[in-house]
Design a protein around this motif. Structure first.
Motif, short mmCIF file in Angstrom:
data_model
loop_
_atom_site.label_atom_id
_atom_site.label_comp_id
_atom_site.label_asym_id
_atom_site.label_seq_id
_atom_site.Cartn_x
_atom_site.Cartn_y
_atom_site.Cartn_z
N GLU B 131 46.07 82.76 34.49
CA GLU B 131 45.96 81.58 35.51
C GLU B 131 47.64 80.98 35.57
OE1 GLU B 131 43.47 78.36 34.48
OE2 GLU B 131 41.73 79.86 33.90
N ALA B 132 48.40 81.27 34.68
CA ALA B 132 49.82 80.74 34.67
C ALA B 132 50.60 81.56 35.56
CB ALA B 132 50.26 80.20 33.46
N ALA B 133 50.20 82.91 35.76
CA ALA B 133 51.23 83.88 36.01
C ALA B 133 51.80 83.65 37.45
CB ALA B 133 50.37 85.22 36.25
N PRO B 134 51.06 82.73 38.46
CA PRO B 134 51.78 82.65 39.58
C PRO B 134 52.74 81.41 39.51
CG PRO B 134 49.30 82.55 39.85
CD PRO B 134 49.72 82.57 38.51
N ARG B 135 52.65 80.73 38.40
CA ARG B 135 53.68 79.51 38.39
C ARG B 135 55.12 79.79 37.83
NH1 ARG B 135 50.00 76.27 34.84
NH2 ARG B 135 51.91 76.07 33.75
N LEU B 136 56.05 79.06 38.28
CA LEU B 136 57.42 79.38 37.76
C LEU B 136 57.47 79.08 36.02
CD1 LEU B 136 59.66 77.32 40.28
CD2 LEU B 136 59.15 79.83 40.11
N VAL B 137 58.18 80.07 35.67
CA VAL B 137 58.34 80.03 34.04
C VAL B 137 58.72 78.98 33.54
CG1 VAL B 137 59.38 81.28 32.17
CG2 VAL B 137 58.48 82.70 33.83
N GLY B 138 59.83 78.12 34.54
CA GLY B 138 60.38 76.94 34.06
C GLY B 138 59.01 75.73 33.56
N GLN B 139 58.12 75.97 34.07
CA GLN B 139 56.98 75.08 33.90
C GLN B 139 56.12 75.50 32.70
OE1 GLN B 139 54.60 75.02 37.44
NE2 GLN B 139 56.57 74.43 38.75
N TYR B 140 56.45 76.50 31.97
CA TYR B 140 55.70 77.11 30.82
C TYR B 140 56.18 76.40 29.32
CZ TYR B 140 54.38 81.33 33.32
OH TYR B 140 53.73 82.12 34.13
N SER B 141 55.27 76.07 28.52
CA SER B 141 55.50 75.79 27.30
C SER B 141 56.20 76.80 26.66
CB SER B 141 54.21 75.18 26.60
OG SER B 141 53.59 76.33 26.27
N GLY B 142 56.69 76.28 25.54
CA GLY B 142 57.55 77.27 24.25
C GLY B 142 56.91 78.52 24.27
N GLY B 143 55.24 78.27 23.90
CA GLY B 143 54.42 79.17 23.33
C GLY B 143 54.01 80.14 24.50
N MET B 144 53.99 79.65 25.75
CA MET B 144 53.50 80.42 26.83
C MET B 144 54.81 81.27 27.12
SD MET B 144 52.05 77.34 29.20
CE MET B 144 51.62 78.36 30.79
N ARG B 145 56.01 80.87 26.93
CA ARG B 145 57.20 81.65 27.30
C ARG B 145 57.21 82.72 26.28
NH1 ARG B 145 62.59 79.10 29.38
NH2 ARG B 145 61.83 77.49 30.59
#
Lengths: 276, 324
Positions: B131-145
């Motif tokens: 679900e997060a794939a189309p979002r900019l990585v800058g908006q990811y949490s540390g765990g998602m990164r």
């Protein structure tokens, strides 16, 4: 995971060959362009400031075109078309080249180094990103200034010269910025070099004909390679397309581009020298 | 030598110096196929330097290292084709989306477009980022990164996956999720993993085999259970009433050497380990001792580290690295 999936994955587990330099450069420059346009703070100044300066100068200095020695039959705005392009490209290329420093700082540079990426592609991909913006700027500025009197008398060939010159200049400035970034790893160092480029521009024929300059300032301006480049490009705008003048503009900007690339290459190579 | 026969990682007398400092000081490593190899040590021990040499980011000062059979110096390009790397701090461009980054990684590895799309879809599902794939990585949490970093490292289906302190700075939940993913890809895909960590629990939970590094040298190596066993017997602590302490000490002497303890507690190194607990309880009961509390502590990797270096690792990592 099902057995079928497992078999499919296993069958697909092939080590692919490293793609050619051009493919990698294209992929990395696409990334560079995307990233650049996603940061309006990087590209808006490169469009707004030169236009703003042109608007202010052309209204306050419009009568300068009446001074004897000013190119005949030329409005001040027309005189400024090339200057606007050069200024815009300088703004954009410094910001774009500086993105390599950001890559170094956030570790993305190392990610690329640990992948089978050809080393020149890392640099060229970054600089090539600046080419697209430079070409876009040149066309945008011509398109905006034309209706206000900034006509390019050289027509399509003349505009083409301006676009190629912008791309060469973006390579030169972007290369310089990327090289400085690679050497220092500090975006601030690259930003600090920014005013020097503009002093170099102001000491040229960018805003006034050298025929109207005097003393040491005039001497510096006459011998400034930027003057030769700008005059060659300006000829396409205020007189018409001319192959010799075009060669002058493109030759100077081409040499500057090569110098920029050389500087960037040596500095980036120095940074990855420790890596195999 | 066939590709199937090569060791995923082999290093011999590997040294990497920075001026006068020997960050990696003559280490020998052999990692077997399908193994999760843990490289455990405190900050500045030389873990990351070793990884950077093995992933071709640094040239060794001396010694040799081969990854998937390729020499890290003379065949660096080949090494880069067959490894996956997730370095410290998840070096991910925040201006790209997860999907774009995976596509870029695939292109750089020369993976055909359709296969790349399939792998990206699969990897995103595995790391729970569809679900997060189309979002900019800058908006990811540390765990998602970190999870995206792992997916990127797996895009080329590497022979050897290098994870350099993959959970540093993560909250406990994200840390456990990442562990599970590493275990899963090792179990299901047989990926060989070289993991550096400063967390004892991480090494204990994940690694089949551990090398403890300190001041650039490997000070202990082996599977976690054997390493812990090598430190000695587990410590048995029995709390009794003060007036029964003397008789308790006398009774427990038969089961192992007495260890330092506080008043009201008797501690011994229980020879034979947990298997002798029933005998201990029976003996204490026969001696008429009332057990107020009893515990058996197995030696930990921290004990192994302390035994090898004279220092404790426990708590040092947490003190230096605040959780996310």
């Amino acid at each position: 995971m099902s057995v079928d999936d497992s078999l499919e994955t296993s069958a697909e587990h092939v080590h692919t060959a490293t793609p050619p330099l051009l493919v990698q450069t294209a992929a990395l420059s696409t990334r560079a362009i995307r990233g650049f346009f996603r940061q309006p703070q990087l590209w808006i100044p490169g469009i707004v400031f030169p236009l703003l300066l042109a608007a202010v100068n052309s209204s306050s200095l419009s009568r300068a075109s009446l001074i004897p020695g000013f190119p005949p039959d030329t409005s001040y705005l027309q005189f400024l078309v090339v200057s606007v392009i050069v200024q815009g490209v300088m703004f954009g290329a410094i910001a774009s080249g500086n993105e390599l420093t950001t890559d170094i700082q956030n570790g993305f540079f190392e990610r690329l180094l640990s992948a089978p990426v050809s080393r020149p592609a890392i640099l060229f991909g970054r600089i090539a990103g600046g080419w697209v913006f430079a070409a876009f700027q040149a066309l945008l500025f011509v398109g905006i200034l034309w209706p206000f009197g900034g006509t390019v008398r050289g027509g399509i060939p003349g505009v083409a010269v301006l676009v190629v010159m912008a791309v060469f200049l973006a390579t030169a400035i972007g290369g310089l910025a990327a090289g400085l970034g690679a050497r220092t790893g500090e975006p601030e160092a690259v930003q600090g070099f920014f005013p020097l480029v503009f002093i170099f521009l102001f000491m040229s024929s960018a805003f006034f004909p050298t025929a109207l300059m005097s003393g040491w300032y005039g001497t510096i301006a006459e011998n400034n390679p930027l003057t030769w480049m700008i005059d060659g490009a300006r000829y396409q705008v205020i007189v018409g397309f001319d192959l010799t003048e075009a060669a002058k503009a493109l030759g100077i900007s081409g040499v500057l581009a090569l110098l920029g690339l050389w500087f960037a290459t040596t500095q980036v190579r120095r940074r990855w020298r420790v890596a195999a | 030598m066939t590709r199937a026969a090569v060791q995923p990682i082999e290093a011999e007398a590997l040294v990497r110096c920075f001026d006068e400092i020997r960050a990696v000081d003559g280490i020998d490593i052999v990692v077997d196929k399908g193994e999760i190899f843990g490289f455990l040590g405190p900050n500045g021990a030389g873990k990351s330097t070793a990884v950077r040499v093995l992933t071709t980011l640094l040239k060794p000062t001396s010694g040799t290292a081969r990854v998937a059979g390729y020499d890290v110096e003379s065949q660096a390009d080949k090494v880069r084709e067959v490894i996956g790397v997730a370095l410290q701090d998840a070096a991910i461009d925040p201006l790209m989306t997860g999907k774009e980054l995976l596509r870029l990684q695939a292109t750089l590895h020369g993976i055909p477009r359709r296969l790349a799309a399939r792998r990206a879809k699969d990897l995103l599902e595995r790391v729970g980022l569809t679900e997060a794939a189309p979002r900019l990585v800058g908006q990811y949490s540390g765990g998602m990164r970190r999870r995206l970093d792992l997916a990127l490292a797996l895009m080329n289906e590497p022979d050897v996956l290098f994870l350099d302190e993959p959970t540093t700075g993560l909250d406990p939940m994200s840390r456990r999720n990442l562990w599970e993913e590493v275990r899963r890809l090792n179990r299901e895909y047989g990926t060989t993993v070289f993991l550096t960590t400063q967390y004892l629990e991480e090494a204990d939970q994940l690694a089949n085999r551990i090398a403890i590094i300190d001041h650039g040298k490997i000070v202990r190596e082996g599977d976690p259970a054997a390493l812990k066993k090598s430190v000695g017997s587990p410590t048995l602590r029995v709390d009794v009433a003060d007036e029964q302490q003397a008789i308790a000490e006398q009774t427990l002497q038969a089961f192992g050497e007495e260890r330092p303890s506080r008043v009201g507690r008797v501690s011994i190194g229980l020879e034979g380990g947990a298997e002798r607990m029933a005998d201990v309880v029976r003996a204490l009961d026969e001696a008429g001792i009332v057990i107020e509390h009893m515990e058996l502590d197995s030696p930990s990797l921290d004990d192994v580290f302390a035994d090898a270096t004279g220092r404790r690792l426990e708590g040092a990592a947490d003190a230096e690295e605040p959780a996310e």
